[in-house]
Design a protein around this motif. Structure first.
Motif, PDB file in Angstrom:
ATOM      1  N   LEU A  45      -6.179  -2.447  -1.927  1.00  0.00           N
ATOM      2  CA  LEU A  45      -5.398  -1.313  -1.444  1.00  0.00           C
ATOM      3  C   LEU A  45      -6.279  -0.336  -0.678  1.00  0.00           C
ATOM      4  CD1 LEU A  45      -2.567  -0.054  -1.470  1.00  0.00           C
ATOM      5  CD2 LEU A  45      -3.267   1.186  -3.487  1.00  0.00           C
ATOM      6  N   ASP A  46      -7.440  -0.005  -1.229  1.00  0.00           N
ATOM      7  CA  ASP A  46      -8.347   0.910  -0.539  1.00  0.00           C
ATOM      8  C   ASP A  46      -8.865   0.303   0.757  1.00  0.00           C
ATOM      9  OD1 ASP A  46      -7.970   2.826  -2.457  1.00  0.00           O
ATOM     10  OD2 ASP A  46      -9.913   2.563  -3.427  1.00  0.00           O
ATOM     11  N   ALA A  47      -9.119  -0.989   0.757  1.00  0.00           N
ATOM     12  CA  ALA A  47      -9.574  -1.657   1.983  1.00  0.00           C
ATOM     13  C   ALA A  47      -8.472  -1.616   3.043  1.00  0.00           C
ATOM     14  CB  ALA A  47      -9.977  -3.099   1.692  1.00  0.00           C
ATOM     15  N   MET A  48      -7.237  -1.855   2.617  1.00  0.00           N
ATOM     16  CA  MET A  48      -6.117  -1.842   3.553  1.00  0.00           C
ATOM     17  C   MET A  48      -5.818  -0.444   4.057  1.00  0.00           C
ATOM     18  SD  MET A  48      -3.644  -4.579   1.600  1.00  0.00           S
ATOM     19  CE  MET A  48      -2.179  -3.872   2.292  1.00  0.00           C
ATOM     20  N   GLY A  49      -6.123   0.558   3.248  1.00  0.00           N
ATOM     21  CA  GLY A  49      -5.820   1.933   3.623  1.00  0.00           C
ATOM     22  C   GLY A  49      -6.503   2.385   4.889  1.00  0.00           C
ATOM     23  N   GLY A  50      -7.664   1.873   5.172  1.00  0.00           N
ATOM     24  CA  GLY A  50      -8.382   2.285   6.373  1.00  0.00           C
ATOM     25  C   GLY A  50      -8.417   1.229   7.442  1.00  0.00           C
ATOM     26  N   ALA A  51      -7.761   0.110   7.182  1.00  0.00           N
ATOM     27  CA  ALA A  51      -7.800  -0.989   8.153  1.00  0.00           C
ATOM     28  C   ALA A  51      -6.431  -1.143   8.800  1.00  0.00           C
ATOM     29  CB  ALA A  51      -8.190  -2.287   7.455  1.00  0.00           C
ATOM     30  N   ASP A  52      -6.447  -1.551  10.035  1.00  0.00           N
ATOM     31  CA  ASP A  52      -5.217  -1.807  10.763  1.00  0.00           C
ATOM     32  C   ASP A  52      -4.701  -3.181  10.356  1.00  0.00           C
ATOM     33  OD1 ASP A  52      -3.149  -1.485  12.526  1.00  0.00           O
ATOM     34  OD2 ASP A  52      -4.325  -1.992  14.297  1.00  0.00           O
ATOM     35  N   LEU A  53      -3.412  -3.296  10.094  1.00  0.00           N
ATOM     36  CA  LEU A  53      -2.834  -4.587   9.766  1.00  0.00           C
ATOM     37  C   LEU A  53      -3.026  -5.538  10.936  1.00  0.00           C
ATOM     38  CD1 LEU A  53       0.583  -3.505   8.227  1.00  0.00           C
ATOM     39  CD2 LEU A  53      -1.349  -4.500   7.021  1.00  0.00           C
ATOM     40  N   PRO A  54      -3.528  -6.736  10.681  1.00  0.00           N
ATOM     41  CA  PRO A  54      -3.761  -7.657  11.793  1.00  0.00           C
ATOM     42  C   PRO A  54      -2.504  -8.357  12.293  1.00  0.00           C
ATOM     43  CG  PRO A  54      -4.514  -8.629   9.740  1.00  0.00           C
ATOM     44  CD  PRO A  54      -4.068  -7.228   9.423  1.00  0.00           C
ATOM     45  N   LEU A  55      -1.455  -8.422  11.486  1.00  0.00           N
ATOM     46  CA  LEU A  55      -0.261  -9.172  11.876  1.00  0.00           C
ATOM     47  C   LEU A  55       0.672  -8.358  12.769  1.00  0.00           C
ATOM     48  CD1 LEU A  55       0.537 -10.956   8.516  1.00  0.00           C
ATOM     49  CD2 LEU A  55      -0.388 -11.987  10.579  1.00  0.00           C
ATOM     50  N   PHE A  56       1.381  -9.091  13.621  1.00  0.00           N
ATOM     51  CA  PHE A  56       2.406  -8.540  14.499  1.00  0.00           C
ATOM     52  C   PHE A  56       1.852  -7.490  15.457  1.00  0.00           C
ATOM     53  CE2 PHE A  56       4.541  -9.817  10.527  1.00  0.00           C
ATOM     54  CZ  PHE A  56       5.273 -10.873  11.030  1.00  0.00           C
ATOM     55  N   LEU A  88       2.150  -9.688  -4.875  1.00  0.00           N
ATOM     56  CA  LEU A  88       3.107  -9.359  -5.938  1.00  0.00           C
ATOM     57  C   LEU A  88       2.608  -8.206  -6.804  1.00  0.00           C
ATOM     58  CD1 LEU A  88       4.256 -12.915  -7.041  1.00  0.00           C
ATOM     59  CD2 LEU A  88       5.573 -11.213  -5.759  1.00  0.00           C
ATOM     60  N   THR A  89       1.310  -8.182  -7.076  1.00  0.00           N
ATOM     61  CA  THR A  89       0.744  -7.094  -7.869  1.00  0.00           C
ATOM     62  C   THR A  89       0.897  -5.763  -7.149  1.00  0.00           C
ATOM     63  OG1 THR A  89      -0.840  -8.578  -8.920  1.00  0.00           O
ATOM     64  CG2 THR A  89      -1.385  -6.233  -8.941  1.00  0.00           C
ATOM     65  N   LEU A  90       0.611  -5.764  -5.860  1.00  0.00           N
ATOM     66  CA  LEU A  90       0.757  -4.523  -5.091  1.00  0.00           C
ATOM     67  C   LEU A  90       2.212  -4.081  -5.035  1.00  0.00           C
ATOM     68  CD1 LEU A  90      -1.774  -5.139  -2.183  1.00  0.00           C
ATOM     69  CD2 LEU A  90      -1.963  -3.450  -4.021  1.00  0.00           C
ATOM     70  N   ALA A  91       3.129  -5.033  -4.844  1.00  0.00           N
ATOM     71  CA  ALA A  91       4.553  -4.685  -4.816  1.00  0.00           C
ATOM     72  C   ALA A  91       4.982  -4.100  -6.161  1.00  0.00           C
ATOM     73  CB  ALA A  91       5.386  -5.911  -4.467  1.00  0.00           C
ATOM     74  N   HIS A  92       4.521  -4.697  -7.237  1.00  0.00           N
ATOM     75  CA  HIS A  92       4.843  -4.184  -8.568  1.00  0.00           C
ATOM     76  C   HIS A  92       4.242  -2.797  -8.781  1.00  0.00           C
ATOM     77  CE1 HIS A  92       4.142  -3.659 -12.922  1.00  0.00           C
ATOM     78  NE2 HIS A  92       5.379  -4.086 -12.986  1.00  0.00           N
ATOM     79  N   SER A  93       2.990  -2.636  -8.399  1.00  0.00           N
ATOM     80  CA  SER A  93       2.316  -1.347  -8.570  1.00  0.00           C
ATOM     81  C   SER A  93       3.012  -0.249  -7.785  1.00  0.00           C
ATOM     82  CB  SER A  93       0.854  -1.451  -8.136  1.00  0.00           C
ATOM     83  OG  SER A  93       0.159  -2.362  -8.962  1.00  0.00           O
ATOM     84  N   ALA A  94       3.588  -0.600  -6.635  1.00  0.00           N
ATOM     85  CA  ALA A  94       4.274   0.387  -5.799  1.00  0.00           C
ATOM     86  C   ALA A  94       5.514   0.952  -6.489  1.00  0.00           C
ATOM     87  CB  ALA A  94       4.651  -0.230  -4.454  1.00  0.00           C
ATOM     88  N   LEU A  95       6.060   0.212  -7.433  1.00  0.00           N
ATOM     89  CA  LEU A  95       7.224   0.715  -8.164  1.00  0.00           C
ATOM     90  C   LEU A  95       6.868   1.878  -9.075  1.00  0.00           C
ATOM     91  CD1 LEU A  95       8.851  -2.680  -9.212  1.00  0.00           C
ATOM     92  CD2 LEU A  95       9.652  -1.106  -7.423  1.00  0.00           C
ATOM     93  N   ARG A 103       1.409   3.917   0.541  1.00  0.00           N
ATOM     94  CA  ARG A 103       0.676   2.976   1.410  1.00  0.00           C
ATOM     95  C   ARG A 103       1.531   1.763   1.745  1.00  0.00           C
ATOM     96  NH1 ARG A 103      -5.518   2.975  -0.805  1.00  0.00           N
ATOM     97  NH2 ARG A 103      -5.995   5.099  -0.214  1.00  0.00           N
ATOM     98  N   GLN A 104       2.293   1.287   0.783  1.00  0.00           N
ATOM     99  CA  GLN A 104       3.176   0.163   1.042  1.00  0.00           C
ATOM    100  C   GLN A 104       4.219   0.542   2.098  1.00  0.00           C
ATOM    101  OE1 GLN A 104       6.088  -0.938  -1.927  1.00  0.00           O
ATOM    102  NE2 GLN A 104       5.745  -3.104  -1.492  1.00  0.00           N
ATOM    103  N   ALA A 105       4.776   1.728   1.974  1.00  0.00           N
ATOM    104  CA  ALA A 105       5.765   2.193   2.953  1.00  0.00           C
ATOM    105  C   ALA A 105       5.151   2.288   4.348  1.00  0.00           C
ATOM    106  CB  ALA A 105       6.334   3.542   2.520  1.00  0.00           C
ATOM    107  N   GLU A 106       3.908   2.736   4.426  1.00  0.00           N
ATOM    108  CA  GLU A 106       3.229   2.799   5.726  1.00  0.00           C
ATOM    109  C   GLU A 106       3.057   1.411   6.323  1.00  0.00           C
ATOM    110  OE1 GLU A 106      -0.447   4.808   4.893  1.00  0.00           O
ATOM    111  OE2 GLU A 106       0.427   6.802   5.183  1.00  0.00           O
ATOM    112  N   SER A 107       2.682   0.447   5.503  1.00  0.00           N
ATOM    113  CA  SER A 107       2.508  -0.925   5.982  1.00  0.00           C
ATOM    114  C   SER A 107       3.829  -1.509   6.463  1.00  0.00           C
ATOM    115  CB  SER A 107       1.925  -1.809   4.880  1.00  0.00           C
ATOM    116  OG  SER A 107       0.630  -1.410   4.560  1.00  0.00           O
ATOM    117  N   VAL A 108       4.880  -1.295   5.687  1.00  0.00           N
ATOM    118  CA  VAL A 108       6.203  -1.793   6.076  1.00  0.00           C
ATOM    119  C   VAL A 108       6.651  -1.143   7.379  1.00  0.00           C
ATOM    120  CG1 VAL A 108       8.652  -1.789   5.416  1.00  0.00           C
ATOM    121  CG2 VAL A 108       6.891  -2.437   3.745  1.00  0.00           C
ATOM    122  N   ARG A 109       6.441   0.157   7.492  1.00  0.00           N
ATOM    123  CA  ARG A 109       6.813   0.872   8.717  1.00  0.00           C
ATOM    124  C   ARG A 109       6.056   0.312   9.920  1.00  0.00           C
ATOM    125  NH1 ARG A 109       7.157   5.380   6.565  1.00  0.00           N
ATOM    126  NH2 ARG A 109       4.959   5.928   6.544  1.00  0.00           N
TER     127      ARG A 109
END
Length: 173
Positions: A45-56, A88-95, A103-109
């Motif tokens: 999560l912390d690594a993803m927080g400062g990195a740009d998503l590579p997909l799409f 799945l762990t991240l999705a569960h943790s987001a609940l 952070r999950q909402a930012e990624s989805v957006r």
């Protein structure tokens, strides 16, 4: 260590974000990585927080072919059990965790915005005949891949990706 984790994330995807790999990349002991991030999901999560998503990212014509490649890459990454478990762990943790949910909402957006750019480009060029909401397109394309790889623990065939792409509209060559 975060810089090392982000480099691994960009180069190799989420499956590379392990305590051992991050410590090795950063030139520190594995115990140091565990001390800062006792849980692997927090490290990712912390690594993803400062990195740009590579997909799409950065669509190119033909958009259908580009989307197919992006979905194939996503499916291949999620077919790695450790990556599927982490998703799945991240999705569960987001609940339960507002910071993870944010952070999950930012990624989805980000994914939705990138898919919107791609589909608008396809519509403008005449490659895609119909345009539906990017929120729906993201659900129609990404959702089944996540379900197949994480819930069914299966693989995603190219013909499934083709059927998903056909579901969002009529494509022209």
């Amino acid at each position: 260590m975060l810089a090392a984790a982000r480099q691994l994330l960009v180069r190799e995807g989420p499956g590379a974000i392990t305590h051992q790999r991050v410590a090795q990349e950063a030139g520190v002991g594995r115990a140091t990585a565990y001390r800062h991030w006792p849980q692997p999901d927090q490290l990712l999560l912390d690594a993803m927080g400062g990195a740009d998503l590579p997909l799409f990212k950065d669509p190119s014509a033909p958009i259908r072919t580009w989307l197919h490649r992006q979905l194939r890459q996503m499916a291949d990454e999620l077919e790695v059990r450790a990556v599927a478990a982490m998703a799945l762990t991240l999705a569960h943790s987001a609940l339960w965790d507002p910071a993870i949910a944010h952070r999950q909402a930012e990624s989805v957006r980000t994914i939705i915005e990138r898919i919107l750019v791609a589909t608008r480009s396809a519509v403008a060029s005449g490659e895609l005949e119909t345009e539906i909401s990017a929120v729906d397109v993201a659900a129609m394309l990404v959702g089944p891949i996540v379900y197949r790889t994480t819930m069914q623990q299966g693989t995603v065939a190219d013909d499934l990706i083709d059927r998903l792409l056909d579901s969002i509209g009529t494509w022209r060559d």
